[in-house]
Design an enzyme around this catalytic site. Structure first.
Site, PDB file in Angstrom:
ATOM      1  CE  LYS A  13      -2.502  -1.278   3.806  1.00  0.00           C
ATOM      2  NZ  LYS A  13      -1.441  -2.362   3.644  1.00  0.00           N
ATOM      3  NE  ARG A  88      -4.598  -1.489  10.379  1.00  0.00           N
ATOM      4  CZ  ARG A  88      -3.038  -0.347   9.508  1.00  0.00           C
ATOM      5  NH1 ARG A  88      -3.829   0.519   9.233  1.00  0.00           N
ATOM      6  NH2 ARG A  88      -2.387  -1.799   9.605  1.00  0.00           N
ATOM      7  NE  ARG A 127       7.776  -3.228   6.062  1.00  0.00           N
ATOM      8  CZ  ARG A 127       6.080  -3.090   6.132  1.00  0.00           C
ATOM      9  NH1 ARG A 127       5.913  -2.102   5.465  1.00  0.00           N
ATOM     10  NH2 ARG A 127       5.811  -3.680   7.401  1.00  0.00           N
ATOM     11  NE  ARG A 161       5.869  -1.116  10.474  1.00  0.00           N
ATOM     12  CZ  ARG A 161       4.812  -1.186   9.079  1.00  0.00           C
ATOM     13  NH1 ARG A 161       4.753  -0.259   7.838  1.00  0.00           N
ATOM     14  NH2 ARG A 161       3.949  -1.176  10.019  1.00  0.00           N
ATOM     15  NE  ARG A 172       2.078  -5.456  11.189  1.00  0.00           N
ATOM     16  CZ  ARG A 172       2.774  -4.443  10.198  1.00  0.00           C
ATOM     17  NH1 ARG A 172       4.490  -5.508  11.174  1.00  0.00           N
ATOM     18  NH2 ARG A 172       3.274  -4.476   8.984  1.00  0.00           N
TER      19      ARG A 172
HETATM   20  P1  AP5 Z   1       4.619  -1.372   2.155  1.00  0.00           P
HETATM   21  O1  AP5 Z   1       4.620  -0.630   0.474  1.00  0.00           O
HETATM   22  O2  AP5 Z   1       5.450  -0.878   2.752  1.00  0.00           O
HETATM   23  O3  AP5 Z   1       2.903  -2.347   2.419  1.00  0.00           O
HETATM   24  P2  AP5 Z   1       2.225  -1.899   3.270  1.00  0.00           P
HETATM   25  O4  AP5 Z   1       0.792  -2.070   2.973  1.00  0.00           O
HETATM   26  O5  AP5 Z   1       2.559  -0.203   3.332  1.00  0.00           O
HETATM   27  O6  AP5 Z   1       2.242  -1.956   4.608  1.00  0.00           O
HETATM   28  P3  AP5 Z   1       2.220  -1.667   5.951  1.00  0.00           P
HETATM   29  O7  AP5 Z   1       2.867  -3.586   6.704  1.00  0.00           O
HETATM   30  O8  AP5 Z   1       2.935  -0.975   5.906  1.00  0.00           O
HETATM   31  O9  AP5 Z   1       0.668  -2.405   6.153  1.00  0.00           O
HETATM   32  P4  AP5 Z   1       0.306  -2.089   7.715  1.00  0.00           P
HETATM   33  O10 AP5 Z   1      -1.118  -2.017   6.873  1.00  0.00           O
HETATM   34  O11 AP5 Z   1       0.036  -3.557   8.062  1.00  0.00           O
HETATM   35  O12 AP5 Z   1       0.931  -0.725   8.140  1.00  0.00           O
HETATM   36  P5  AP5 Z   1       0.352   0.797   8.996  1.00  0.00           P
HETATM   37  O13 AP5 Z   1       2.240   1.498   8.805  1.00  0.00           O
HETATM   38  O14 AP5 Z   1      -0.543   1.366   8.232  1.00  0.00           O
HETATM   39  O15 AP5 Z   1       6.176  -2.737   1.496  1.00  0.00           O
HETATM   40  C1  AP5 Z   1       6.238  -4.292   2.017  1.00  0.00           C
HETATM   41  C2  AP5 Z   1       7.450  -4.760   1.311  1.00  0.00           C
HETATM   42  O16 AP5 Z   1       6.775  -4.667   0.139  1.00  0.00           O
HETATM   43  C3  AP5 Z   1       8.328  -3.145   1.784  1.00  0.00           C
HETATM   44  O17 AP5 Z   1       9.993  -3.557   1.644  1.00  0.00           O
HETATM   45  C4  AP5 Z   1       8.178  -3.104  -0.131  1.00  0.00           C
HETATM   46  O18 AP5 Z   1       9.738  -2.694  -0.569  1.00  0.00           O
HETATM   47  C5  AP5 Z   1       7.624  -4.525   0.093  1.00  0.00           C
HETATM   48  N1  AP5 Z   1       7.545  -4.382  -2.042  1.00  0.00           N
HETATM   49  C6  AP5 Z   1       5.937  -3.353  -2.665  1.00  0.00           C
HETATM   50  N2  AP5 Z   1       5.045  -3.672  -3.341  1.00  0.00           N
HETATM   51  C7  AP5 Z   1       6.025  -4.600  -3.824  1.00  0.00           C
HETATM   52  C8  AP5 Z   1       6.207  -5.897  -4.847  1.00  0.00           C
HETATM   53  N3  AP5 Z   1       5.424  -4.857  -6.023  1.00  0.00           N
HETATM   54  N4  AP5 Z   1       7.242  -6.997  -5.401  1.00  0.00           N
HETATM   55  C9  AP5 Z   1       7.851  -7.370  -4.160  1.00  0.00           C
HETATM   56  N5  AP5 Z   1       7.940  -6.176  -3.234  1.00  0.00           N
HETATM   57  C10 AP5 Z   1       7.069  -5.518  -2.536  1.00  0.00           C
HETATM   58  O19 AP5 Z   1       0.172   0.112  10.055  1.00  0.00           O
HETATM   59  C11 AP5 Z   1       1.136  -0.302  11.489  1.00  0.00           C
HETATM   60  C12 AP5 Z   1       0.227   0.242  12.950  1.00  0.00           C
HETATM   61  O20 AP5 Z   1      -0.014   1.347  13.483  1.00  0.00           O
HETATM   62  C13 AP5 Z   1      -1.080  -1.230  12.695  1.00  0.00           C
HETATM   63  O21 AP5 Z   1      -0.473  -2.238  12.758  1.00  0.00           O
HETATM   64  C14 AP5 Z   1      -1.738  -0.274  14.207  1.00  0.00           C
HETATM   65  O22 AP5 Z   1      -0.546  -0.288  14.955  1.00  0.00           O
HETATM   66  C15 AP5 Z   1      -1.171   1.243  13.850  1.00  0.00           C
HETATM   67  N6  AP5 Z   1      -2.310   1.767  12.720  1.00  0.00           N
HETATM   68  C16 AP5 Z   1      -2.198   2.387  11.113  1.00  0.00           C
HETATM   69  N7  AP5 Z   1      -3.599   2.882  11.263  1.00  0.00           N
HETATM   70  C17 AP5 Z   1      -4.854   2.392  11.620  1.00  0.00           C
HETATM   71  C18 AP5 Z   1      -5.577   3.113  11.926  1.00  0.00           C
HETATM   72  N8  AP5 Z   1      -6.297   3.184  10.571  1.00  0.00           N
HETATM   73  N9  AP5 Z   1      -6.783   2.435  12.696  1.00  0.00           N
HETATM   74  C19 AP5 Z   1      -5.493   1.982  14.283  1.00  0.00           C
HETATM   75  N10 AP5 Z   1      -4.644   1.763  14.215  1.00  0.00           N
HETATM   76  C20 AP5 Z   1      -3.754   1.984  13.234  1.00  0.00           C
END
Ligand code: AP5
Ligand code: ZN
Length: 217
Positions: A13, A88, A127, A161, A172
């Site tokens: 994402k 979410r 990552r 991270r 997660r």
């Molecule tokens: P990346 O782009 O980093 O993936 P992502 O989908 O953004 O993954 P996240 O782990 O950041 O999502 P998340 O929803 O768990 O975390 P968030 O920060 O929102 O890609 C992943 C890896 O793959 C990278 O190394 C990239 O290079 C690689 N890659 C990408 N595309 C590729 C491809 N096509 N082929 C190969 N490799 C590829 O949330 C974290 C925490 O914050 C949550 O657990 C929660 O505690 C809190 N939080 C955030 N938002 C909320 C909310 N709305 N409500 C409550 N808590 C929240």
């Protein structure tokens, strides 16, 4: 355009949102990045969020919704935005609806990134993120930086991270299935969802995303 991006942790994402936001000239609003920025600045919000994030659980809705509402009220979001990681759960989706109604605007679409669980585990394990800007995302195998440990975009230090541990990732994924997947059905009922495969190279996925969004205009 006003877009919501959904998909499991590690689906890509953040990676896609970074490129799409530039292409569409709209801000990339990631609640995860906002929380991480608060953590690195040591704000009270960051201190509150950190425990939940490290455990892989959702930060409480009132905190998250307040933060998202403030960010959406900033001038750069007036003409469009790409939401990544918010909403979410159903409470947040309904809160977003209220924010949009108050502002007299509607969503143009919800882009759902589909990717099998074994692939997200591999993506998360390798990552690396930039300390200066959480939107600068790399992978040690799939998308390595030119110099190990250094961000290609800004020269910042790359790090892993603290919620990318095996245990937190398991939580997660569970939270994604129980809390976040229901919002996809919620948006399907509003005819807003386009699902695309997030497998393949980053630019192939971007291509699919751009085509999907073109059809939403
Ligand atoms: P990346 O782009 O980093 O993936 P992502 O989908 O953004 O993954 P996240 O782990 O950041 O999502 P998340 O929803 O768990 O975390 P968030 O920060 O929102 O890609 C992943 C890896 O793959 C990278 O190394 C990239 O290079 C690689 N890659 C990408 N595309 C590729 C491809 N096509 N082929 C190969 N490799 C590829 O949330 C974290 C925490 O914050 C949550 O657990 C929660 O505690 C809190 N939080 C955030 N938002 C909320 C909310 N709305 N409500 C409550 N808590 C929240
Ligand atoms: Zn950087």
């Amino acid at each position: 355009m006003r877009i919501v991006l959904v998909g499991p942790p590690g689906a890509g994402k953040g990676t896609q949102a970074h490129v799409l936001a530039k292409t569409l000239s709209i801000p990339h609003i990631s609640t995860g990045d906002l929380f991480r920025a608060n953590i690195s600045q040591g704000t009270p919000l960051g201190l509150e969020a950190k425990g939940y994030m490290d455990a892989g659980r959702l930060v409480p809705d009132e905190v998250t919704i307040g933060m998202a509402k403030d960010r959406l009220a900033q001038p750069d979001a007036a003409h469009g935005f790409l939401l990544d990681g918010f909403p979410r759960n159903l409470v947040q989706a309904k809160a977003l609806d209220e924010i949009l109604v108050e502002a007299g605007i509607v969503l143009d679409g919800v882009l759902d990134l589909e990717v099998p669980e074994d692939e997200v585990v591999k993506r998360i394990a390798g990552r690396r993120l930039c300390r200066n800007d959480g939107a600068h995302v790399f992978h040690v195998v799939y998308n390595p930086s030119t110099t190990e440990g250094v961000c290609d975009e800004c020269g910042g230090e790359l790090y892993q991270r603290s919620d990318d541990t095996e245990e937190a990732v398991r939580t997660r994924l569970e939270v994604y299935h129980t809390e976040t997947e229901p919002i996809i059905d919620y948006y399907v009922q509003q005819k807003l969802v386009t699902t695309i495969s997030a497998l393949g190279k980053v630019d192939e996925v971007t291509q699919r995303a751009v085509e999907a969004l073109e059809n939403r205009k």
